[in-house]
Design a protein around this motif. Structure first.
Motif, PDB file in Angstrom:
ATOM      1  N   LEU A   1       0.840  -1.197   0.000  1.00 52.41           N
ATOM      2  CA  LEU A   1       0.000   0.000   0.000  1.00 52.41           C
ATOM      3  C   LEU A   1       0.872   1.244   0.000  1.00 52.41           C
ATOM      4  N   LEU A   2       0.295   2.349  -0.415  1.00 53.37           N
ATOM      5  CA  LEU A   2       0.993   3.625  -0.392  1.00 53.37           C
ATOM      6  C   LEU A   2       1.063   4.154   1.036  1.00 53.37           C
ATOM      7  N   HIS A   3       2.138   4.867   1.344  1.00 59.21           N
ATOM      8  CA  HIS A   3       2.300   5.423   2.693  1.00 59.21           C
ATOM      9  C   HIS A   3       1.402   6.656   2.829  1.00 59.21           C
ATOM     10  N   ARG A   4       0.099   6.388   2.834  1.00 62.90           N
ATOM     11  CA  ARG A   4      -0.913   7.436   2.910  1.00 62.90           C
ATOM     12  C   ARG A   4      -2.065   6.914   3.771  1.00 62.90           C
ATOM     13  N   SER A   5      -3.157   7.625   3.761  1.00 64.30           N
ATOM     14  CA  SER A   5      -4.283   7.200   4.580  1.00 64.30           C
ATOM     15  C   SER A   5      -4.994   6.009   3.949  1.00 64.30           C
ATOM     16  N   VAL A   6      -5.797   5.317   4.769  1.00 63.92           N
ATOM     17  CA  VAL A   6      -6.612   4.223   4.249  1.00 63.92           C
ATOM     18  C   VAL A   6      -7.537   4.747   3.158  1.00 63.92           C
ATOM     19  N   ARG A   7      -8.096   5.932   3.390  1.00 63.99           N
ATOM     20  CA  ARG A   7      -9.001   6.544   2.412  1.00 63.99           C
ATOM     21  C   ARG A   7      -8.295   6.710   1.063  1.00 63.99           C
TER      22      ARG A   7
ATOM     23  N   MET B   1     -16.910   4.509  -1.260  1.00 70.58           N
ATOM     24  CA  MET B   1     -15.688   3.938  -0.694  1.00 70.58           C
ATOM     25  C   MET B   1     -16.027   3.013   0.477  1.00 70.58           C
ATOM     26  N   GLU B   2     -16.948   3.448   1.334  1.00 70.68           N
ATOM     27  CA  GLU B   2     -17.286   2.641   2.501  1.00 70.68           C
ATOM     28  C   GLU B   2     -18.008   1.360   2.092  1.00 70.68           C
ATOM     29  N   ILE B   3     -18.854   1.440   1.071  1.00 70.52           N
ATOM     30  CA  ILE B   3     -19.536   0.242   0.583  1.00 70.52           C
ATOM     31  C   ILE B   3     -18.516  -0.782   0.105  1.00 70.52           C
ATOM     32  N   ALA B   4     -17.503  -0.316  -0.635  1.00 72.04           N
ATOM     33  CA  ALA B   4     -16.454  -1.224  -1.112  1.00 72.04           C
ATOM     34  C   ALA B   4     -15.703  -1.835   0.062  1.00 72.04           C
ATOM     35  N   ALA B   5     -15.405  -1.034   1.075  1.00 75.71           N
ATOM     36  CA  ALA B   5     -14.688  -1.549   2.246  1.00 75.71           C
ATOM     37  C   ALA B   5     -15.519  -2.591   2.978  1.00 75.71           C
ATOM     38  N   ARG B   6     -16.830  -2.368   3.087  1.00 71.00           N
ATOM     39  CA  ARG B   6     -17.700  -3.344   3.748  1.00 71.00           C
ATOM     40  C   ARG B   6     -17.749  -4.646   2.949  1.00 71.00           C
ATOM     41  N   ARG B   7     -17.855  -4.550   1.630  1.00 76.20           N
ATOM     42  CA  ARG B   7     -17.898  -5.753   0.796  1.00 76.20           C
ATOM     43  C   ARG B   7     -16.614  -6.569   0.927  1.00 76.20           C
TER      44      ARG B   7
ATOM     45  N   GLN C   1     -12.148   0.868  11.352  1.00 79.30           N
ATOM     46  CA  GLN C   1     -12.654   1.750  12.403  1.00 79.30           C
ATOM     47  C   GLN C   1     -11.754   1.781  13.636  1.00 79.30           C
ATOM     48  N   SER C   2     -10.959   0.746  13.816  1.00 81.83           N
ATOM     49  CA  SER C   2     -10.103   0.675  15.015  1.00 81.83           C
ATOM     50  C   SER C   2      -8.683   1.189  14.766  1.00 81.83           C
ATOM     51  N   LEU C   3      -8.390   1.641  13.544  1.00 81.42           N
ATOM     52  CA  LEU C   3      -7.028   2.077  13.213  1.00 81.42           C
ATOM     53  C   LEU C   3      -6.742   3.474  13.742  1.00 81.42           C
ATOM     54  N   SER C   4      -5.490   3.717  14.101  1.00 83.08           N
ATOM     55  CA  SER C   4      -5.019   5.052  14.480  1.00 83.08           C
ATOM     56  C   SER C   4      -3.541   5.135  14.155  1.00 83.08           C
TER      57      SER C   4
ATOM     58  N   VAL D   1      -7.440   8.746  12.757  1.00 84.84           N
ATOM     59  CA  VAL D   1      -8.111   7.481  13.049  1.00 84.84           C
ATOM     60  C   VAL D   1      -8.939   7.022  11.857  1.00 84.84           C
ATOM     61  N   ALA D   2      -9.310   5.726  11.904  1.00 86.10           N
ATOM     62  CA  ALA D   2     -10.197   5.107  10.917  1.00 86.10           C
ATOM     63  C   ALA D   2      -9.668   5.325   9.501  1.00 86.10           C
ATOM     64  N   TYR D   3     -10.514   5.845   8.611  1.00 80.92           N
ATOM     65  CA  TYR D   3     -10.127   5.991   7.210  1.00 80.92           C
ATOM     66  C   TYR D   3      -9.043   7.047   6.999  1.00 80.92           C
ATOM     67  N   ASP D   4      -8.822   7.914   7.977  1.00 84.40           N
ATOM     68  CA  ASP D   4      -7.786   8.943   7.863  1.00 84.40           C
ATOM     69  C   ASP D   4      -6.437   8.482   8.411  1.00 84.40           C
ATOM     70  N   ALA D   5      -6.388   7.317   9.050  1.00 86.04           N
ATOM     71  CA  ALA D   5      -5.128   6.812   9.601  1.00 86.04           C
ATOM     72  C   ALA D   5      -4.181   6.418   8.467  1.00 86.04           C
ATOM     73  N   HIS D   6      -2.904   6.700   8.645  1.00 86.89           N
ATOM     74  CA  HIS D   6      -1.896   6.333   7.647  1.00 86.89           C
ATOM     75  C   HIS D   6      -1.387   4.924   7.933  1.00 86.89           C
ATOM     76  N   VAL D   7      -1.073   4.206   6.859  1.00 87.83           N
ATOM     77  CA  VAL D   7      -0.795   2.776   6.986  1.00 87.83           C
ATOM     78  C   VAL D   7       0.687   2.449   7.030  1.00 87.83           C
ATOM     79  N   GLY D   8       1.585   3.466   6.888  1.00 90.03           N
ATOM     80  CA  GLY D   8       3.022   3.216   6.893  1.00 90.03           C
ATOM     81  C   GLY D   8       3.516   2.821   5.513  1.00 90.03           C
ATOM     82  N   GLU D   9       4.848   2.829   5.366  1.00 90.63           N
ATOM     83  CA  GLU D   9       5.437   2.499   4.065  1.00 90.63           C
ATOM     84  C   GLU D   9       5.084   1.077   3.669  1.00 90.63           C
ATOM     85  N   ARG D  10       4.527   0.935   2.459  1.00 84.59           N
ATOM     86  CA  ARG D  10       4.073  -0.349   1.912  1.00 84.59           C
ATOM     87  C   ARG D  10       3.010  -0.999   2.785  1.00 84.59           C
TER      88      ARG D  10
END
Length: 609
Positions: free
Chosen positions: A445-451, A466-472, A480-483, A489-498
């Motif tokens: 993944l890109l070092h950006r937010s989940v969104r 976007m949320e419908i795709a995530a639910r599917r 929802q538990s990410l920070s 938090v949630a969809y705005d949380a960054h996922v780190g490099e790769r």
């Protein structure tokens, strides 16, 4: 006024860049596109400043002569015109300095290298997958950043500093010659000796700089490679090994530094010796001519002052020349990467791909990655609209290569690939890949937010879509538990490099959500659920089946659950289709598929013993 000059150059032009030529001067000329009028303006102002500074010494000599011949009370009366001219020239000179610094610092210093970075970066984004398989990502990034600054500094030194020195010296020579022709001898002798020193030292400095630039990029690439793969480094407890690996590159780099500094020290000593000889010979010559009554006191003062000034300029010029050839070496090192032509390009007149049915045809396709032994050998395959096929075979059978060729990461060496009757080489690459969704086994993944990562599939999608795709994709709940450390938090949380902050299963589900949002008519699956545990896989398998509805699907199949969903299985061996049919029919044939099936282990197709 400052904002006006800052906006003269657009650092982000919209026209697509083309690979620059490989020749050094041609490369520099291509890099100055869009900036040339302002470089010319800066150079003109620099030339005026250089001429003005040399003329000041002539004015100094004139003032000394006036003071030695005129009574103090008569100075203004007898020399009013010359004094007013001197004051006028001095007052006008700041205008030239103002224009020069506005062009240099406001217009060029920031915009010029940023324009180059923007163009170089877009060129690198257009390179093929093969290019990146042979290069460190950190090495490429270093060359993009270093080369942009070195091109700017090379142009600045040549068009600003060297022009100043040349114009200053020519004007100074004319001034000294106007005192007495014999005074030219010390200056001309110094020029010849200085030119010989430059002739000896500069090419050697350039060679050292070129070697140093390559060693620097290799050192940076090794360090970056360790950071990029930090999990692997720690998993195998190889921190010390990676440090030693980087140290070997650092030692090579330091070898080039020591060689460069030895040359610089030699140049410094020679330069200082020449400057002292110039001062001594100029002062001696002017004093001798003064004792003979051939020059006045003003000539002695002006010529000696010029020699002293040239001493300072020669030291400054020495460092600038050394820096120039360091930049030249960096540019020459970068040219090999930045001017490399793209191997996969849109053909002239390429049109957007129109996919209405989703039929895919491989027509006698062969491909060998530029080698001799084909990885895909005379492959012919028709995938009907909406059909779901699985590619099965040993490792190295050509499964991933077929997918890469369909995505046009590489161009076929023989044959052609058609989508709805359109040769993919005649379509634009962006439109081709826009019609294909893919989930890979190794998801990064890109070092950006989940969104940002999910919306990468369709940037103009709404938050609701976007949320419908995530639910599917069974991803919404854990999102929802990410920070992250910055409180997002949630969809705005960054996922780190790769995506390093997420588990393999979480990364995979976000990747599946991204492809679901893209909703392309052709779907490629490279073991899309392999990183998921059995419970999560069972939960999203139905979502994958829904995703496959109405789409043409090509799946690289190892897992039984994937194979069960396929309409047809294609069995590959050494780049050829050796069997095809349903699971049951292939088992009944008793061929390669049946032997692979017999060796299956844990729900995966195993390798034949």
């Amino acid at each position: 006024m400052l904002r006006f000059f800052e906006q003269l150059i657009d650092p982000y032009p919209t026209d697509e860049p083309t690979p620059p030529p490989k020749g050094f001067m041609a490369f520099l000329w291509a890099c100055t596109k869009g900036t040339r009028p302002y470089i010319a303006g800066m150079t003109l102002m620099t030339a005026l400043i250089g001429a003005f500074e040399a003329l000041l010494f002539s004015m100094l000599g004139s003032i000394v002569d006036w003071l030695s011949k005129v009574e103090p009370a008569q100075l203004w009366t007898q020399s009013r015109g010359q004094l007013l001219l001197l004051v006028g020239i001095v007052l006008v000179s700041p205008l030239a300095v103002l224009l020069q610094t506005l062009f240099k610092h406001q217009t060029l210093a920031g915009n010029f290298p940023m324009r180059l970075r923007w163009n170089f970066h877009r060129l690198m984004l257009g390179q093929s997958m093969g290019f990146y398989q042979d290069e460190f990502a950190g090495r490429v990034a270093t060359k993009v950043m270093q080369s942009a600054l070195s091109v700017r500094d090379t142009v600045m030194i040549v068009m600003d500093i060297l022009v100043f020195v040349v114009i200053y010296f020519l004007t100074m020579t004319a001034v000294v010659g106007s005192f007495d022709a014999w005074l030219l001898l010390p200056f001309l002798g110094w020029v010849v000796a200085y030119a010989l020193a430059v002739w000896y030292f500069v090419p050697r400095l350039a060679e050292r700089a070129r070697t140093q630039a390559d060693a620097r990029s290799l050192m940076t690439g090794r360090i970056t490679d360790a950071y990029t793969n930090i999990a692997t480094v720690k998993l195998f407890s190889h921190g010390r090994r990676e440090a030693d690996y980087a140290r070997s590159a650092m030692r090579d780099f330091m070898t080039t530094v020591h060689g460069q500094m030895r040359l610089v020290s030699g140049f410094e000593v020679v330069n200082h010796t020449l400057s002292m000889l110039l001062i001594l010979s100029t002062a001696g010559a002017t004093l001798w001519l003064w004792t003979q009554g051939q020059v006045g006191v003003g000539a002695v003062a002006a010529a000696t002052a010029m020699a002293l000034r040239l001493n300072g300029i020669s030291h400054w010029m020495m460092w600038e020349v050394a820096a120039l050839f360091e930049h030249v070496g960096t540019v020459q090192d970068g040219i090999n990467t930045l001017s490399r032509p793209h191997t996969v390009v849109d053909t002239p007149g390429a049109q957007p791909l129109a996919v209405t049915r989703g039929e895919v045809v491989f027509d006698k396709v062969s491909f060998a990655y530029g080698g001799v032994r084909p990885v895909v050998n005379d492959l012919s395959l028709r995938i009907r609209p909406g059909e779901k096929i699985g590619l099965v075979g040993r490792s190295g059978a050509g499964k991933s290569t077929i997918v890469n060729l369909l995505l046009r990461f590489y161009d076929v060496e023989q044959g052609r690939i058609l989508i709805d009757g359109q040769d993919i080489t005649q379509a634009t690459q962006d439109s081709l890949r826009a019609q294909i969704g893919m989930v890979t086994q190794d998801t990064s993944l890109l070092h950006r937010s989940v969104r940002d990562n999910i919306l990468y599939g369709r940037p103009n999608a709404s938050d609701e879509q976007m949320e419908i795709a995530a639910r599917r994709a069974e991803a919404h709940e854990f999102i929802q538990s990410l920070s992250d450390p910055k409180g997002r938090v949630a969809y705005d949380a960054h996922v780190g490099e790769r995506g390093v902050k997420l588990s393999g299963g979480q990364r995979q589900r976000i990747a599946i959500a991204r492809v679901m949002l893209k909703d392309a008519p052709i779907l490629l699956l490279d073991e899309a659920t392999s990183a998921l545990d059995s419970e999560v896989e069972a939960a999203i398998q139905a979502s994958l089946y829904r995703l496959m509805e109405g789409k043409t699907v090509v799946a690289i199949a190892h897992r039984l659950s994937t194979i069960a969903a396929m309409d047809r299985l294609i069995v590959l061996d050494q780049g050829r289709i050796v069997e095809e049919g349903s699971h049951a029919s292939l088992l009944a044939q008793g061929g390669l598929y049946a032997r692979l099936w017999a060796h299956q282990s844990g729900g995966f197709l195993g390798e034949e013993a």
